[in-house]
Every structure is written in structure tokens, then in C-alpha cells.
Design a protein around this motif. Structure first.
Motif, PDB file in Angstrom:
ATOM      1  N   PHE A 537       0.847  -1.188   0.000  1.00 45.05           N
ATOM      2  CA  PHE A 537       0.000   0.000   0.000  1.00 45.05           C
ATOM      3  C   PHE A 537       0.880   1.235   0.000  1.00 45.05           C
ATOM      4  O   PHE A 537       1.974   1.243   0.583  1.00 45.05           O
ATOM      5  CB  PHE A 537      -0.918   0.023   1.234  1.00 45.05           C
ATOM      6  CG  PHE A 537      -2.106  -0.884   1.136  1.00 45.05           C
ATOM      7  CD1 PHE A 537      -3.282  -0.453   0.540  1.00 45.05           C
ATOM      8  CD2 PHE A 537      -2.049  -2.176   1.626  1.00 45.05           C
ATOM      9  CE1 PHE A 537      -4.380  -1.292   0.431  1.00 45.05           C
ATOM     10  CE2 PHE A 537      -3.135  -3.025   1.517  1.00 45.05           C
ATOM     11  CZ  PHE A 537      -4.311  -2.572   0.926  1.00 45.05           C
ATOM     12  N   TYR A 538       0.393   2.292  -0.663  1.00 43.97           N
ATOM     13  CA  TYR A 538       1.077   3.566  -0.692  1.00 43.97           C
ATOM     14  C   TYR A 538       0.240   4.592   0.066  1.00 43.97           C
ATOM     15  O   TYR A 538      -0.973   4.394   0.266  1.00 43.97           O
ATOM     16  CB  TYR A 538       1.300   4.007  -2.143  1.00 43.97           C
ATOM     17  CG  TYR A 538       2.245   3.103  -2.900  1.00 43.97           C
ATOM     18  CD1 TYR A 538       3.608   3.326  -2.886  1.00 43.97           C
ATOM     19  CD2 TYR A 538       1.762   2.002  -3.619  1.00 43.97           C
ATOM     20  CE1 TYR A 538       4.480   2.489  -3.579  1.00 43.97           C
ATOM     21  CE2 TYR A 538       2.621   1.157  -4.310  1.00 43.97           C
ATOM     22  CZ  TYR A 538       3.976   1.412  -4.285  1.00 43.97           C
ATOM     23  OH  TYR A 538       4.841   0.579  -4.950  1.00 43.97           O
ATOM     24  N   PRO A 539       0.858   5.706   0.498  1.00 35.60           N
ATOM     25  CA  PRO A 539       0.146   6.659   1.354  1.00 35.60           C
ATOM     26  C   PRO A 539      -1.170   7.170   0.776  1.00 35.60           C
ATOM     27  O   PRO A 539      -2.127   7.390   1.516  1.00 35.60           O
ATOM     28  CB  PRO A 539       1.161   7.806   1.511  1.00 35.60           C
ATOM     29  CG  PRO A 539       2.482   7.168   1.305  1.00 35.60           C
ATOM     30  CD  PRO A 539       2.269   6.083   0.294  1.00 35.60           C
ATOM     31  N   GLU A 540      -1.242   7.347  -0.539  1.00 33.85           N
ATOM     32  CA  GLU A 540      -2.436   7.932  -1.140  1.00 33.85           C
ATOM     33  C   GLU A 540      -3.547   6.900  -1.357  1.00 33.85           C
ATOM     34  O   GLU A 540      -4.662   7.254  -1.747  1.00 33.85           O
ATOM     35  CB  GLU A 540      -2.089   8.592  -2.479  1.00 33.85           C
ATOM     36  CG  GLU A 540      -1.630   7.650  -3.580  1.00 33.85           C
ATOM     37  CD  GLU A 540      -0.154   7.312  -3.539  1.00 33.85           C
ATOM     38  OE1 GLU A 540       0.334   6.695  -4.495  1.00 33.85           O
ATOM     39  OE2 GLU A 540       0.511   7.674  -2.523  1.00 33.85           O
ATOM     40  N   GLU A 541      -3.262   5.640  -1.092  1.00 30.96           N
ATOM     41  CA  GLU A 541      -4.246   4.594  -1.342  1.00 30.96           C
ATOM     42  C   GLU A 541      -5.225   4.433  -0.184  1.00 30.96           C
ATOM     43  O   GLU A 541      -4.893   4.684   0.979  1.00 30.96           O
ATOM     44  CB  GLU A 541      -3.543   3.260  -1.586  1.00 30.96           C
ATOM     45  CG  GLU A 541      -2.842   3.163  -2.915  1.00 30.96           C
ATOM     46  CD  GLU A 541      -2.328   1.758  -3.154  1.00 30.96           C
ATOM     47  OE1 GLU A 541      -2.953   1.033  -3.955  1.00 30.96           O
ATOM     48  OE2 GLU A 541      -1.313   1.386  -2.554  1.00 30.96           O
ATOM     49  N   THR A 542      -6.448   4.007  -0.537  1.00 33.28           N
ATOM     50  CA  THR A 542      -7.446   3.683   0.482  1.00 33.28           C
ATOM     51  C   THR A 542      -7.228   2.261   0.954  1.00 33.28           C
ATOM     52  O   THR A 542      -7.155   1.333   0.154  1.00 33.28           O
ATOM     53  CB  THR A 542      -8.866   3.817  -0.093  1.00 33.28           C
ATOM     54  OG1 THR A 542      -9.072   5.177  -0.489  1.00 33.28           O
ATOM     55  CG2 THR A 542      -9.908   3.418   0.939  1.00 33.28           C
ATOM     56  N   PHE A 543      -7.115   2.102   2.275  1.00 33.46           N
ATOM     57  CA  PHE A 543      -6.882   0.786   2.830  1.00 33.46           C
ATOM     58  C   PHE A 543      -8.191  -0.002   2.919  1.00 33.46           C
ATOM     59  O   PHE A 543      -8.260  -1.163   2.528  1.00 33.46           O
ATOM     60  CB  PHE A 543      -6.244   0.916   4.214  1.00 33.46           C
ATOM     61  CG  PHE A 543      -5.955  -0.400   4.859  1.00 33.46           C
ATOM     62  CD1 PHE A 543      -4.972  -1.240   4.357  1.00 33.46           C
ATOM     63  CD2 PHE A 543      -6.682  -0.820   5.961  1.00 33.46           C
ATOM     64  CE1 PHE A 543      -4.725  -2.466   4.941  1.00 33.46           C
ATOM     65  CE2 PHE A 543      -6.436  -2.040   6.552  1.00 33.46           C
ATOM     66  CZ  PHE A 543      -5.449  -2.861   6.046  1.00 33.46           C
ATOM     67  N   CYS A 544      -9.243   0.626   3.437  1.00 34.72           N
ATOM     68  CA  CYS A 544     -10.560  -0.001   3.497  1.00 34.72           C
ATOM     69  C   CYS A 544     -11.606   1.096   3.749  1.00 34.72           C
ATOM     70  O   CYS A 544     -11.263   2.288   3.771  1.00 34.72           O
ATOM     71  CB  CYS A 544     -10.636  -1.070   4.586  1.00 34.72           C
ATOM     72  SG  CYS A 544     -10.543  -0.424   6.263  1.00 34.72           S
ATOM     73  N   TYR A 545     -12.870   0.709   3.932  1.00 33.44           N
ATOM     74  CA  TYR A 545     -13.954   1.650   4.200  1.00 33.44           C
ATOM     75  C   TYR A 545     -14.684   1.238   5.481  1.00 33.44           C
ATOM     76  O   TYR A 545     -14.772   0.045   5.795  1.00 33.44           O
ATOM     77  CB  TYR A 545     -14.961   1.645   3.042  1.00 33.44           C
ATOM     78  CG  TYR A 545     -14.372   2.084   1.721  1.00 33.44           C
ATOM     79  CD1 TYR A 545     -14.492   3.405   1.277  1.00 33.44           C
ATOM     80  CD2 TYR A 545     -13.697   1.172   0.906  1.00 33.44           C
ATOM     81  CE1 TYR A 545     -13.951   3.791   0.065  1.00 33.44           C
ATOM     82  CE2 TYR A 545     -13.149   1.556  -0.301  1.00 33.44           C
ATOM     83  CZ  TYR A 545     -13.279   2.873  -0.716  1.00 33.44           C
ATOM     84  OH  TYR A 545     -12.735   3.257  -1.922  1.00 33.44           O
ATOM     85  N   ILE A 546     -15.187   2.242   6.194  1.00 31.02           N
ATOM     86  CA  ILE A 546     -16.017   1.986   7.369  1.00 31.02           C
ATOM     87  C   ILE A 546     -17.427   2.508   7.076  1.00 31.02           C
ATOM     88  O   ILE A 546     -17.622   3.708   6.815  1.00 31.02           O
ATOM     89  CB  ILE A 546     -15.470   2.683   8.631  1.00 31.02           C
ATOM     90  CG1 ILE A 546     -14.057   2.208   8.951  1.00 31.02           C
ATOM     91  CG2 ILE A 546     -16.419   2.455   9.821  1.00 31.02           C
ATOM     92  CD1 ILE A 546     -13.967   0.780   9.406  1.00 31.02           C
ATOM     93  N   GLY A 547     -18.383   1.593   7.072  1.00 26.28           N
ATOM     94  CA  GLY A 547     -19.780   1.991   6.913  1.00 26.28           C
ATOM     95  C   GLY A 547     -20.311   2.500   8.254  1.00 26.28           C
ATOM     96  O   GLY A 547     -20.403   1.730   9.220  1.00 26.28           O
ATOM     97  N   THR A 548     -20.639   3.801   8.341  1.00 24.01           N
ATOM     98  CA  THR A 548     -21.027   4.398   9.625  1.00 24.01           C
ATOM     99  C   THR A 548     -22.519   4.224   9.894  1.00 24.01           C
ATOM    100  O   THR A 548     -23.300   3.820   9.028  1.00 24.01           O
ATOM    101  CB  THR A 548     -20.684   5.897   9.639  1.00 24.01           C
ATOM    102  OG1 THR A 548     -21.555   6.569   8.714  1.00 24.01           O
ATOM    103  CG2 THR A 548     -19.225   6.115   9.253  1.00 24.01           C
ATOM    104  N   LEU A 549     -22.925   4.595  11.115  1.00 23.27           N
ATOM    105  CA  LEU A 549     -24.333   4.536  11.524  1.00 23.27           C
ATOM    106  C   LEU A 549     -25.190   5.516  10.738  1.00 23.27           C
ATOM    107  O   LEU A 549     -26.404   5.383  10.681  1.00 23.27           O
ATOM    108  CB  LEU A 549     -24.453   4.832  13.023  1.00 23.27           C
ATOM    109  CG  LEU A 549     -23.694   3.858  13.955  1.00 23.27           C
ATOM    110  CD1 LEU A 549     -23.786   4.354  15.399  1.00 23.27           C
ATOM    111  CD2 LEU A 549     -24.275   2.463  13.836  1.00 23.27           C
TER     112      LEU A 549
END
Length: 591
Positions: A537-549
């Protein structure tokens, strides 16, 4: 004082005969000055054989490695040489003629002076074209005699082949004693037979130390006119590799030969640095049994470097064989039992298959047939029922002419399957193919590279080259290395939890920025999978997503360049703010 004897350091073969991988380009750049400083080597083996292929397998460009290693040696006048499998080029199966021709132009441009050409069957039809191609490219063709011990492999047999190779333009002959089973007196007689007719021809002896004949063989060939001796150095000498230069130098010096002095301070530095490479990563792929000599190799005639893969094969079939024996209320077999059975079976099948010299790839073919026969016979079934297509190609003559006669039962088996024997030139079965590879390079927008070296790599190792270009090879190697490290730690008493803690200690956590549900890609589908261990992974990449309430999807950035060492949550898992999602080991620059 007797004649001068020169030494050639087999830095490539030292590694190949010990394990799976070769040093990286940066490591070769560090060892080259110390090899030079030792002051005793007229030649160094830098590449060839499996060198380029294994570089590709761990995701490194082999062309960079070759140029890096040869350059400092070229600058001080040390000759560099490579191993060349003739019809098979640098791989295990035949190569089109136009790709073979290109190889010599590429390797000459990369700084390789000498090519050691061999055919596993000693068929001159597979060697002579390479002599011509090498001369045209400005390389020195060293034609090889693959040495083995059998009723058909006599001094006269080898002398006749040498005559043909010298007549074809080879200024040098190598006695390639790949299993180290050549008998010393016979080797001395062979050198004398060649030198008596061709005193100007340089003879180099290459003898593995596996069964223990090599030091006696070295003395015999030198007494009879050999010019150059292949040697190794600690910590990768002896065992299934080659004698150490220190011992060879001392023996020949005492016998009255002129031999170069050795800078011991540089030797110790090179020894220490080579050990550093082993400790870095190469040692994880070195079979410890390759450090041992074994007189058992005399009977089977198999190359010592095959012992590691052969033991792995035996361990792989042992459980299945013992399960069968147990079901029949018969005694189970130990690994030693199976090893003796396999060696005996090799001795049985080898003459029936026409005595092919036991060198790559024909040693593998003979061993595989013997192993399959052992498995079948344990079950009370017939021999010869499991022969693969490559072995059939050898039997039928598609790879070249076998030195001996096939057994009648093998001929009958071939006829029963509708197979046809051939004595045509093996190269005729493999038409030119460079234009096809050029089209693939063009379609992908890939550069041919300096002196067409990238085109050559694709044409010689197409599958491995594609994996290298895509990054799959690098990823696969990193996973393999991590598994090897984990296995080593477990062998030393570390639990999986201990290993996990050590990995975490060298890594940094990626945490959830909000409370919510974890999704591993922007599709937010339930079937999404976490990133694989080792994924970058590089700094500008998205690691994952969090679906919020609140129905939004927050991106969790990687924040820094790194490689995954552990994933802590599954797809769809519910987490709280601050929970650890994964651990990433920081890496500033990727290779």
C-alpha cells in the motif's frame, strides 16, 4: 615446476547446488570487489542455467543482475562465464533457433565472455549450432562433455565427441562432472587423449564433491594437462557443491603446479558476506542435506543438487505408500527404506532408458520414472505405467540421440501407445518464434530493452517474465519467504502467537477512525476479501472503508508505504473507533 593451473569461482553454481534462489543484484555488487581482491581467480561464473529464471521468480530483473555482476569483473580482466543448455538455452525445454541466436548477442552485450554449452545427451547436434552462434556474437564457446559412469561412457566415447566439437570451432572443452561420479583415472585418461591431439585446446574441469571423488579427480586431470579448475568457497563449498579453493590450491601447490596465491583477508571478508546473504533470505531455501557428501550417490549417479528435491518427493509419497501398506497389514516404510528403493530403481531403469547422462533435465526424468515405478510396485502393480510426456520425448529421440540402446520392453511400450521414434535434428521440431514475442511486447507497450535483452527474457522465460512484469512473481515470493520464516521460527519453538507478536512489533497498526462496519473495497459487497499478506500500500491509497451509523462510508487511508503483515478483522465486521484493522510493516522504497 609443473604447468600453471588457473581457478574459476562458481559463484552462481554454489548457490544453485545449495538451494533455490540466487543473490540479488545489490548483493552481487557487494561481493564482486571482494572476489577481485582475493586475487586468485582467472574466471568467475556469473550467470546462466537457472540464474535468470530464479531472478524472475522472486521479482527481480535478471538483466540488471547480470550487468551488475559482470561489470567490475570485466574492468579488471577477470573472464566471466555462463552455463548454457544448448538446445534448451537457459530453460528446461527446447528453444527456437532465433531465440538461441539472440541469447549470445544479449549475453555478450551484458559482459559475459564465455558460454559453457552442454547437451544432457551429449548430442553434438544440440551443441554445434550454439558454438556457431556464440562465435558470431563474439563470445568464447566452451563445449562440454557431460560426464557419467556407465558401460557406454568410455574414454573413446567422450574423445570422439570432443573431436567433433573442436572441429566445429570450440577452442575450449569442459569436463562437466555434474554428479561428481566420474572416476579419477578415467578422467585423467580423457584429458590426456584430448591434449595429445589438441594441445592448444583449453580444458576446464567441473566436478561436484557429492560422492567424494572430486579432489582425486582434480589431481588426475591436472597431472594429465587440464588448464583450469572450477572451485567454490566457504560457506558454500563441499557437500553437494564443489571443493574449496583453499584445499585445491594447497593440494596442487604441493604437487608442484604453479597456482595463484590467495588473499586470505579478502577470502574471509567474502566468506562473511556470503554468510550474510544466507542469513538475509537465501538460507531459508537451502536444504541442509546439501552440505553433506554422500557415498550413496555413487550407485545412483544422480547429481547431488537433486538430493533436496528427491527427499521432498519421497516425503510427499511416504504417507500415501504407508497408508496403503497399513491397509494391507504390511510393515510401513521409513524414508531410508524408500531412499534405498529409489536408488536401486534408478540403477535399474537408467540402462533401460539408454543411459542418458544424469544432468538437467534428464536426471529429473530418470528419477521421476524410478519414483513412479517404486510407488506402483509397492502396490503390486507394473513398472513403466506412469511416464510423463517430457520423458517420452527423450525416449522417442525428440531431445536428441540417447547414448545407449533402449530396452526392448521400452520400445514395445512405445509402439503399444502408437508413439513413433525419430532421429531428425531436434531443433527442427521448434520453429522460430521471435516475431510472436515481438508482437506481444508491442501489444503490451513493453520496451525491448538495451540490446533487446527484455525481448530475450520474454522469449526465453515467457511465463516467468509475464509474472515478473505483472508483479505476481514478487508477491508470490514474498509470501513464500514469509512462510519459510514462520516455519523456521516454529521449528525453533516459537508458537503462532509468538510469531504474530514479533511481526506486530516490526509493524504499525491501521485503526478504525469511526465506529461502524468494515468493507474491503468500494463495492461494499459481502463477498469482498481482505488484502493478502504481503500486499503493498502507498500513502495515497485507500486501505478499506467503514460503513457508519449515518449511512456514509469513510475511507481509511494507508498513510504510509508498507506491506501487510496481518489482517485483524473480517469483511462486514463491526468495529469501534480506534480498533486495530491490520498491521502494516513500513517500507520507504519498494524494490
Amino acid at each position: 615446476m609443473k604447468k600453471e593451473i588457473k581457478f574459476s569461482l562458481l559463484y552462481r553454481d554454489m548457490w544453485q547446488s545449495s538451494g533455490k534462489y540466487q543473490p540479488r543484484a545489490d548483493q552481487l555488487a557487494r561481493i564482486a570487489p571482494l572476489i577481485i581482491e582475493m586475487g586468485c581467480f582467472a574466471r568467475v561464473e556469473t550467470n546462466g542455467g537457472a540464474f535468470e529464471q530464479v531472478n524472475l521468480l522472486y521479482g527481480e530483473n535478471p538483466n540488471n543482475a547480470v550487468r551488475t555482476f559482470t561489470k567490475p569483473l570485466n574492468e579488471v580482466g577477470i573472464q566471466t562465464h555462463m552455463l548454457d543448455r544448448g538446445l534448451n538455452g537457459l530453460r528446461m525445454y527446447p528453444v527456437p533457433a532465433d531465440v538461441r541466436k539472440l541469447m549470445y548477442k544479449v549475453k555478450k552485450a551484458q559482459g559475459v565472455d564465455i558460454t559453457r554449452i552442454f547437451c544432457g545427451l551429449n548430442d553434438v547436434r544440440n551443441i554445434i549450432p550454439s558454438i556457431t552462434y556464440a562465435l558470431e556474437a563474439g563470445m568464447i564457446p566452451q563445449a562440454s562433455l557431460c560426464i557419467t559412469f556407465s558401460p557406454v561412457h568410455t574414454v573413446e566415447y567422450y574423445s570422439d565427441i570432443a573431436e567433433q566439437l573442436i572441429a566445429a570451432g570450440a577452442p575450449e572443452i569442459c569436463l562437466k562432472d555434474m554428479a561428481g561420479i566420474g572416476r579419477p583415472v578415467m578422467l585423467g585418461k580423457l584429458v590426456k587423449a584430448i591434449k595429445d591431439k589438441h594441445p592448444e585446446v583449453i580444458i576446464e574441469y567441473h566436478g561436484h564433491s557429492g560422492p567424494g571423488f572430486s579432489m582425486a579427480s582434480i589431481l588426475e586431470v591436472c597431472e594429465n594437462g587440464a588448464d583450469i579448475i572450477d572451485v567454490a568457497m566457504e560457506p558454500l563449498s563441499w557437500g553437494k557443491v564443489h571443493p574449496d579453493v583453499l584445499s585445491v590450491q594447497a593440494m596442487l601447490k604441493d604437487a608442484g603446479f604453479q597456482v595463484p596465491e590467495i588473499n586470505m583477508k579478502a577470502y574471509m571478508k567474502a566468506r562473511s558476506l556470503t554468510q550474510e546473504f544466507i542469513d538475509d533470505f537465501l538460507g531459508y531455501f537451502i536444504d541442509p542435506t546439501n552440505k553433506h557428501t554422500s557415498s550413496l550417490l555413487i550407485g545412483s549417479g544422480l547429481p547431488g543438487g537433486m538430493m533436496g528435491s528427491m527427499m521432498a518427493d519421497l516425503k510427499g509419497v511416504q504417507s500415501g505408500i504407508n497408508m496403503y501398506l497399513k491397509s494391507k497389514n504390511q510393515n510401513e516404510l521409513s524414508i531410508d527404506d524408500l531412499l534405498v528403493m529409489l536408488f536401486d530403481e534408478v540403477a535399474y531403469v537408467w540402462p533401460k532408458l539408454g543411459y542418458p547422462p544424469l544432468v538437467t533435465p534428464f536426471s529429473q526424468y530418470v528419477k521421476n520414472v524410478a519414483l513412479m515405478n517404486v510407488m506402483q510396485m509397492v502396490k503390486g502393480e507394473e513398472r513403466w505405467s506412469m511416464i510423463d510426456s517430457h520423458t517420452w520425448d527423450m525416449i522417442l529421440g525428440k531431445s536428441g540421440k540417447l547414448p545407449g540402446e533402449l530396452a526392448p520392453e521400452i520400445i514395445e511400450l512405445a509402439k503399444s501407445k502408437g508413439y513413433e521414434f525419430t532421429d531428425e535434428n531436434p531443433q527442427d521440431n521448434f520453429p522460430d518464434a521471435l516475431e510472436t514475442y515481438k508482437k506481444e511486447m508491442d501489444d503490451n507497450g513493453w520496451e525491448y530493452g538495451p540490446d533487446n535483452e527484455e525481448l530475450f527474457e520474454l522469449a526465453m522465460h515467457d511465463r516467468q517474465y509475464r509474472d515478473y512484469r505483472s508483479g505476481i512473481a514478487k508477491k508470490r515470493f514474498e509470501d513464500e519467504l514469509q512462510r519459510a520464516k514462520d516455519a523456521e521460527m516454529q521449528k525453533n519453538g516459537f508458537t503462532e502467537e509468538d510469531i504474530k507478536k514479533l511481526k506486530r512489533a516490526k509493524a504499525e497498526p491501521i485503526t478504525a477512525l469511526e465506529k461502524g462496519q468494515v468493507f474491503w473495497d468500494a463495492s461494499f459487497e459481502s463477498g469482498s476479501t481482505p488484502p493478502a499478506i504481503g500486499q503493498k500500500f502507498y500513502p495515497e491509497e485507500t486501505f478499506c472503508y467503514i460503513g457508519t451509523l449515518w449511512g456514509t462510508y469513510d475511507k481509511i487511508p494507508a498513510n504510509f508505504s508498507g506491506r501487510i503483515v496481518e489482517v485483524c478483522v473480517k469483511q462486514g465486521a463491526h468495529v469501534n473507533k480506534g480498533d486495530i484493522l491490520a498491521y502494516i510493516e513500513r517500507i520507504e522504497l519498494f524494490a
